[in-house]
Write an enzyme that holds these catalytic residues in place. Sequence first.
Site, short mmCIF file in Angstrom:
data_model
loop_
_atom_site.label_atom_id
_atom_site.label_comp_id
_atom_site.label_asym_id
_atom_site.label_seq_id
_atom_site.Cartn_x
_atom_site.Cartn_y
_atom_site.Cartn_z
CD GLN A 178 -3.76 -4.09 6.25
OE1 GLN A 178 -3.75 -3.32 5.57
NE2 GLN A 178 -3.92 -5.68 5.77
CG ASP A 185 -9.51 0.57 4.87
OD1 ASP A 185 -9.11 -0.12 3.52
OD2 ASP A 185 -8.85 0.43 5.54
CE LYS A 210 -4.07 -2.27 2.14
NZ LYS A 210 -4.82 -2.53 3.36
N1 GUN Z 1 -7.00 -6.51 5.78
C1 GUN Z 1 -7.43 -7.39 4.84
N2 GUN Z 1 -7.87 -6.38 3.76
C2 GUN Z 1 -7.92 -5.25 4.17
C3 GUN Z 1 -8.34 -3.81 3.78
O1 GUN Z 1 -8.98 -3.72 2.71
N3 GUN Z 1 -8.10 -2.87 4.58
C4 GUN Z 1 -7.72 -2.92 5.83
N4 GUN Z 1 -7.40 -1.91 6.50
N5 GUN Z 1 -7.11 -3.91 6.49
C5 GUN Z 1 -7.35 -5.30 5.64
#
Ligand code: GUN
Length: 282
Positions: A96, A119, A52
Site C-alpha cells: 500500500q 497493482d 481490499k
Molecule cells: N495508494 C493509493 N492508491 C493505491 C493503489 O492503487 N495501490 C497501492 N498499492 N497503493 C495505493
Amino acid sequence: MAMIIDGKQIASQLRGELKEQVASLEKEGRAVTLAVVLVGNDPASQVYVRNKKNACKEVGIRSMSYELPEETTQEELLELIDKLNNDKSCNGILVQLPLPGHIDENAVICAISPSKDVDGFHPVNVGRLSTGQPGFISCTPYGIIMMLKRSNIDIDGKNAVIIGRSNIVGKPMAQLLLRENATVTIAHSHTKDLKKLCSGADILVAAIGQAKYITKEYIKEGAVVIDVGMDRDEEGKLCGDVDFDDVVDKVSAITPVPGGVGPMTITMLLYNCVASMKDDIS
Ligand code: GUN
C-alpha cells in the site's frame, strides 16, 4: 437523457464472475492468494487496506496480511518482498502506498516480481502496456476501460482528453485509450486553455483532485465524462472533480461520485489477482 454509468452495478457483476472463477481454481488446488503489505499508521491507507482485504474475502481470494510498524527499514521491507516473491503460495503482492518518508517507493515497487505485481506499477508492466505486450495494468484506468466497454461506449477514433498525468491514473489511462484506438491528449497543471481543449473531447477523464472543477463550459455536447475525483464539497460531502448537476444535461454518459470509478478500482485488483493465477494477463 444522459446514461449514468453505474460503477457499483458493473463492479458487482464482475465480482460475481470472479467469485466463480476463484472457486473453480480453488477446486483445481490453485488458491488465489494476495499478500497485502501496509507500513505505518496512515489512517486512509488503513481503510484502503481493510477494504481490499474485505473485497478479497467477498470473492474467495485468500489474503496474507503484513502490517508493519512505521519504523520498519527499507531493508526489512525489501526482505519481506523477496520472501513473498519466492513464496509459491502467494500469486499477488500489494504494497500500500504512500510509504513512510524514509523508504524509497520506487525501490520497493521495482523489488516486486513483475509476475506478482497486481497493482501494475512495476516498470516492466508499465513498459509492457506501452509496447502492446500483455502485463498487469493499473487498476483505476483498467476499471475505467472495463466500465466503458461494459456500457457499450465506443472508443475507436474518438478524441479523448485526460486531465492528470500521474503514473497510477493519467499515464496508463492514456496508453489504454490509445490501445482502443482513441486519439489521446493528456492535460495537466501547465496546460494552456484547458477549457478549449476539453470542449473538443468526445471522452473526458478528469483526475484533477479539485472538487467540481469541471463545469459545462468544459464539456462538448454529447461527451462521455469519467470522473476519477474523490473530493469533498463545501458541506464536506463526497463529490468528484466534475460538477455533476451542471454538466449532466449536456453529456451522453457520465460516472457519478460516489458509485462510479471508485467501486471498479478494487474490483480490478481482484481481477488482476485471478488473471495472475490463470496466467491470463492482458
Ligand atoms: N495508494 C493509493 N492508491 C493505491 C493503489 O492503487 N495501490 C497501492 N498499492 N497503493 C495505493
